[in-house]
Design a protein around this motif. Structure first.
Motif, PDB file in Angstrom:
ATOM      1  N   LEU A 178       0.825  -1.197   0.000  1.00 22.01           N
ATOM      2  CA  LEU A 178       0.000   0.000   0.000  1.00 22.01           C
ATOM      3  C   LEU A 178       0.863   1.252   0.000  1.00 22.01           C
ATOM      4  CD1 LEU A 178      -2.298  -1.171   2.937  1.00 22.01           C
ATOM      5  CD2 LEU A 178      -2.892  -1.222   0.507  1.00 22.01           C
ATOM      6  N   GLY A 179       0.390   2.288  -0.650  1.00 21.17           N
ATOM      7  CA  GLY A 179       0.979   3.608  -0.485  1.00 21.17           C
ATOM      8  C   GLY A 179       0.531   4.171   0.855  1.00 21.17           C
TER       9      GLY A 179
ATOM     10  N   ILE B  16      -6.059   5.172   5.054  1.00 24.53           N
ATOM     11  CA  ILE B  16      -7.496   4.904   4.901  1.00 24.53           C
ATOM     12  C   ILE B  16      -7.827   3.504   5.431  1.00 24.53           C
ATOM     13  CG2 ILE B  16      -9.337   4.516   3.208  1.00 24.53           C
ATOM     14  CD1 ILE B  16      -7.908   6.705   1.474  1.00 24.53           C
ATOM     15  N   PHE B  17      -7.046   2.511   5.006  1.00 24.36           N
ATOM     16  CA  PHE B  17      -7.288   1.134   5.444  1.00 24.36           C
ATOM     17  C   PHE B  17      -7.112   1.007   6.956  1.00 24.36           C
ATOM     18  CE2 PHE B  17      -6.874  -2.055   1.739  1.00 24.36           C
ATOM     19  CZ  PHE B  17      -7.509  -1.207   0.853  1.00 24.36           C
ATOM     20  N   ALA B  18      -6.044   1.589   7.500  1.00 21.59           N
ATOM     21  CA  ALA B  18      -5.735   1.457   8.928  1.00 21.59           C
ATOM     22  C   ALA B  18      -6.774   2.144   9.810  1.00 21.59           C
ATOM     23  CB  ALA B  18      -4.340   2.002   9.222  1.00 21.59           C
ATOM     24  N   ALA B  19      -7.449   3.140   9.276  1.00 22.60           N
ATOM     25  CA  ALA B  19      -8.490   3.813  10.042  1.00 22.60           C
ATOM     26  C   ALA B  19      -9.787   3.000  10.065  1.00 22.60           C
ATOM     27  CB  ALA B  19      -8.764   5.195   9.452  1.00 22.60           C
TER      28      ALA B  19
ATOM     29  N   LYS C 111       1.284  -6.095   6.049  1.00 24.20           N
ATOM     30  CA  LYS C 111       1.033  -4.888   5.278  1.00 24.20           C
ATOM     31  C   LYS C 111       2.371  -4.190   5.048  1.00 24.20           C
ATOM     32  CE  LYS C 111      -1.777  -5.206   8.251  1.00 24.20           C
ATOM     33  NZ  LYS C 111      -2.291  -6.409   8.952  1.00 24.20           N
ATOM     34  N   TYR C 112       2.713  -3.910   3.787  1.00 21.89           N
ATOM     35  CA  TYR C 112       3.945  -3.207   3.439  1.00 21.89           C
ATOM     36  C   TYR C 112       3.557  -1.837   2.917  1.00 21.89           C
ATOM     37  CZ  TYR C 112       5.972  -7.782   4.010  1.00 21.89           C
ATOM     38  OH  TYR C 112       6.361  -8.979   4.539  1.00 21.89           O
TER      39      TYR C 112
ATOM     40  N   SER D 156       2.328  -4.261  10.127  1.00 20.94           N
ATOM     41  CA  SER D 156       2.706  -3.261   9.126  1.00 20.94           C
ATOM     42  C   SER D 156       4.204  -3.008   9.134  1.00 20.94           C
ATOM     43  CB  SER D 156       1.978  -1.944   9.395  1.00 20.94           C
ATOM     44  OG  SER D 156       0.579  -2.130   9.318  1.00 20.94           O
ATOM     45  N   THR D 157       4.775  -2.874   7.934  1.00 15.67           N
ATOM     46  CA  THR D 157       6.206  -2.632   7.762  1.00 15.67           C
ATOM     47  C   THR D 157       6.408  -1.481   6.781  1.00 15.67           C
ATOM     48  OG1 THR D 157       6.706  -4.968   8.120  1.00 15.67           O
ATOM     49  CG2 THR D 157       8.396  -3.671   7.010  1.00 15.67           C
ATOM     50  N   HIS D 158       7.294  -0.581   7.123  1.00 13.78           N
ATOM     51  CA  HIS D 158       7.620   0.558   6.266  1.00 13.78           C
ATOM     52  C   HIS D 158       8.626   0.163   5.192  1.00 13.78           C
ATOM     53  CE1 HIS D 158       9.694   4.690   5.820  1.00 13.78           C
ATOM     54  NE2 HIS D 158       8.627   4.666   5.057  1.00 13.78           N
ATOM     55  N   LEU D 159       8.315   0.491   3.946  1.00 10.60           N
ATOM     56  CA  LEU D 159       9.253   0.327   2.834  1.00 10.60           C
ATOM     57  C   LEU D 159       9.578   1.718   2.328  1.00 10.60           C
ATOM     58  CD1 LEU D 159       7.431  -2.417   0.736  1.00 10.60           C
ATOM     59  CD2 LEU D 159       9.235  -2.754   2.424  1.00 10.60           C
ATOM     60  N   GLY D 160      10.847   2.062   2.255  1.00 11.93           N
ATOM     61  CA  GLY D 160      11.211   3.372   1.732  1.00 11.93           C
ATOM     62  C   GLY D 160      12.515   3.828   2.348  1.00 11.93           C
ATOM     63  N   ALA D 161      13.156   4.721   1.622  1.00 12.15           N
ATOM     64  CA  ALA D 161      14.448   5.234   2.082  1.00 12.15           C
ATOM     65  C   ALA D 161      14.238   6.181   3.258  1.00 12.15           C
ATOM     66  CB  ALA D 161      15.142   5.966   0.942  1.00 12.15           C
ATOM     67  N   ASP D 162      15.084   6.058   4.245  1.00 13.37           N
ATOM     68  CA  ASP D 162      15.105   7.020   5.341  1.00 13.37           C
ATOM     69  C   ASP D 162      15.997   8.155   4.886  1.00 13.37           C
ATOM     70  OD1 ASP D 162      15.368   8.513   7.601  1.00 13.37           O
ATOM     71  OD2 ASP D 162      15.804   6.831   8.920  1.00 13.37           O
ATOM     72  N   LEU D 163      15.406   9.218   4.387  1.00 14.38           N
ATOM     73  CA  LEU D 163      16.177  10.306   3.784  1.00 14.38           C
ATOM     74  C   LEU D 163      17.069  11.022   4.775  1.00 14.38           C
ATOM     75  CD1 LEU D 163      13.420  11.731   1.412  1.00 14.38           C
ATOM     76  CD2 LEU D 163      15.229  10.098   0.890  1.00 14.38           C
ATOM     77  N   ALA D 164      16.731  10.928   6.067  1.00 16.99           N
ATOM     78  CA  ALA D 164      17.559  11.613   7.070  1.00 16.99           C
ATOM     79  C   ALA D 164      18.914  10.931   7.238  1.00 16.99           C
ATOM     80  CB  ALA D 164      16.814  11.640   8.404  1.00 16.99           C
ATOM     81  N   THR D 165      18.998   9.647   6.961  1.00 15.98           N
ATOM     82  CA  THR D 165      20.263   8.944   7.155  1.00 15.98           C
ATOM     83  C   THR D 165      20.855   8.427   5.844  1.00 15.98           C
ATOM     84  OG1 THR D 165      19.122   6.842   7.545  1.00 15.98           O
ATOM     85  CG2 THR D 165      19.610   8.219   9.481  1.00 15.98           C
ATOM     86  N   ALA D 166      20.165   8.658   4.752  1.00 15.70           N
ATOM     87  CA  ALA D 166      20.650   8.150   3.453  1.00 15.70           C
ATOM     88  C   ALA D 166      21.798   8.991   2.916  1.00 15.70           C
ATOM     89  CB  ALA D 166      19.508   8.116   2.449  1.00 15.70           C
TER      90      ALA D 166
END
Length: 114
Positions: free
Chosen positions: A59-60, A66-69, A89-90, A104-114
Protein backbone atom coordinates in the motif's frame (compact mmCIF):
# COMPACT_ATOMS: atom_id res chain seq x y z
CA UNK A 1 10.38 -13.79 -6.53
CA UNK A 2 6.78 -12.94 -5.69
CA UNK A 3 4.04 -11.64 -7.91
CA UNK A 4 2.22 -8.35 -7.43
CA UNK A 5 -1.45 -8.21 -8.46
CA UNK A 6 -3.20 -4.85 -8.64
CA UNK A 7 -6.81 -4.53 -7.52
CA UNK A 8 -8.17 -1.28 -8.99
CA UNK A 9 -11.64 0.16 -8.66
CA UNK A 10 -12.24 2.21 -11.80
CA UNK A 11 -15.03 3.84 -13.76
CA UNK A 12 -15.62 2.94 -17.41
CA UNK A 13 -13.70 6.08 -18.39
CA UNK A 14 -10.73 4.81 -16.30
CA UNK A 15 -10.93 7.05 -13.25
CA UNK A 16 -9.32 5.03 -10.45
CA UNK A 17 -11.15 5.81 -7.23
CA UNK A 18 -11.54 4.43 -3.73
CA UNK A 19 -14.88 2.60 -3.49
CA UNK A 20 -16.02 3.86 -0.08
CA UNK A 21 -17.25 7.28 0.97
CA UNK A 22 -17.07 10.58 -0.88
CA UNK A 23 -14.44 11.82 1.60
CA UNK A 24 -12.22 8.75 1.31
CA UNK A 25 -10.13 9.80 -1.71
CA UNK A 26 -11.28 13.24 -2.94
CA UNK A 27 -8.19 14.45 -4.81
CA UNK A 28 -8.82 15.04 -8.50
CA UNK A 29 -12.28 13.47 -8.58
CA UNK A 30 -15.38 15.01 -7.03
CA UNK A 31 -17.58 11.90 -7.18
CA UNK A 32 -16.00 9.63 -4.59
CA UNK A 33 -18.15 6.95 -3.05
CA UNK A 34 -19.92 6.15 -6.32
CA UNK A 35 -19.38 2.42 -5.97
CA UNK A 36 -20.57 1.73 -2.41
CA UNK A 37 -24.32 2.20 -3.08
CA UNK A 38 -24.09 -0.17 -6.07
CA UNK A 39 -22.46 -3.06 -4.19
CA UNK A 40 -24.44 -6.24 -3.71
CA UNK A 41 -23.72 -9.90 -2.89
CA UNK A 42 -22.46 -10.59 -6.42
CA UNK A 43 -19.98 -7.72 -6.50
CA UNK A 44 -18.88 -8.54 -2.95
CA UNK A 45 -18.19 -12.14 -3.97
CA UNK A 46 -16.24 -10.98 -7.05
CA UNK A 47 -14.10 -8.61 -5.00
CA UNK A 48 -13.49 -11.27 -2.35
CA UNK A 49 -12.51 -13.77 -5.07
CA UNK A 50 -9.98 -11.26 -6.41
CA UNK A 51 -8.24 -11.34 -3.01
CA UNK A 52 -8.10 -15.16 -2.77
CA UNK A 53 -4.53 -16.25 -2.24
CA UNK A 54 -3.40 -12.80 -1.14
CA UNK A 55 -0.58 -13.20 1.34
CA UNK A 56 0.37 -9.52 1.85
CA UNK A 57 -0.79 -6.00 1.02
CA UNK A 58 1.46 -3.43 -0.67
CA UNK A 59 0.00 0.00 0.00
CA UNK A 60 0.98 3.61 -0.49
CA UNK A 61 0.88 5.75 2.64
CA UNK A 62 -2.44 7.46 1.85
CA UNK A 63 -4.19 4.17 1.10
CA UNK A 64 -2.61 2.64 4.20
CA UNK A 65 -3.99 5.51 6.31
CA UNK A 66 -7.50 4.90 4.90
CA UNK A 67 -7.29 1.13 5.44
CA UNK A 68 -5.73 1.46 8.93
CA UNK A 69 -8.49 3.81 10.04
CA UNK A 70 -11.16 1.28 9.05
CA UNK A 71 -10.19 -2.40 8.82
CA UNK A 72 -8.67 -3.02 12.27
CA UNK A 73 -11.98 -1.88 13.78
CA UNK A 74 -14.11 -4.38 11.83
CA UNK A 75 -14.88 -7.82 13.19
CA UNK A 76 -13.00 -10.81 11.85
CA UNK A 77 -16.37 -12.21 10.76
CA UNK A 78 -16.04 -9.70 7.89
CA UNK A 79 -14.00 -11.70 5.35
CA UNK A 80 -12.03 -8.65 4.21
CA UNK A 81 -11.23 -7.58 7.76
CA UNK A 82 -10.21 -11.11 8.67
CA UNK A 83 -7.82 -11.25 5.71
CA UNK A 84 -6.45 -7.71 5.91
CA UNK A 85 -5.88 -7.89 9.66
CA UNK A 86 -4.13 -11.27 9.42
CA UNK A 87 -1.65 -10.70 6.57
CA UNK A 88 1.44 -8.46 6.50
CA UNK A 89 1.03 -4.89 5.28
CA UNK A 90 3.95 -3.21 3.44
CA UNK A 91 3.76 0.57 3.20
CA UNK A 92 5.70 2.42 0.52
CA UNK A 93 6.44 5.93 1.75
CA UNK A 94 9.32 8.40 1.76
CA UNK A 95 8.03 9.79 5.04
CA UNK A 96 7.65 8.23 8.46
CA UNK A 97 4.09 6.90 8.55
CA UNK A 98 2.37 5.87 11.75
CA UNK A 99 2.25 2.10 11.40
CA UNK A 100 0.03 1.22 14.34
CA UNK A 101 -1.92 -1.45 12.42
CA UNK A 102 -0.55 -4.84 13.47
CA UNK A 103 1.70 -6.48 10.90
CA UNK A 104 2.71 -3.26 9.13
CA UNK A 105 6.21 -2.63 7.76
CA UNK A 106 7.62 0.56 6.27
CA UNK A 107 9.25 0.33 2.83
CA UNK A 108 11.21 3.37 1.73
CA UNK A 109 14.45 5.23 2.08
CA UNK A 110 15.10 7.02 5.34
CA UNK A 111 16.18 10.31 3.78
CA UNK A 112 17.56 11.61 7.07
CA UNK A 113 20.26 8.94 7.15
CA UNK A 114 20.65 8.15 3.45
Amino acid sequence: MGRIDVELFTTLDLVGQAPGSSTEDPEGFAFGGWQAPLADEVTGAQILAAYEGTDALLLGRRTYDIFAAYWPHQGDDNPFAGLFNRIPKYVASRGRPDLSWAGSTHLGADLATA
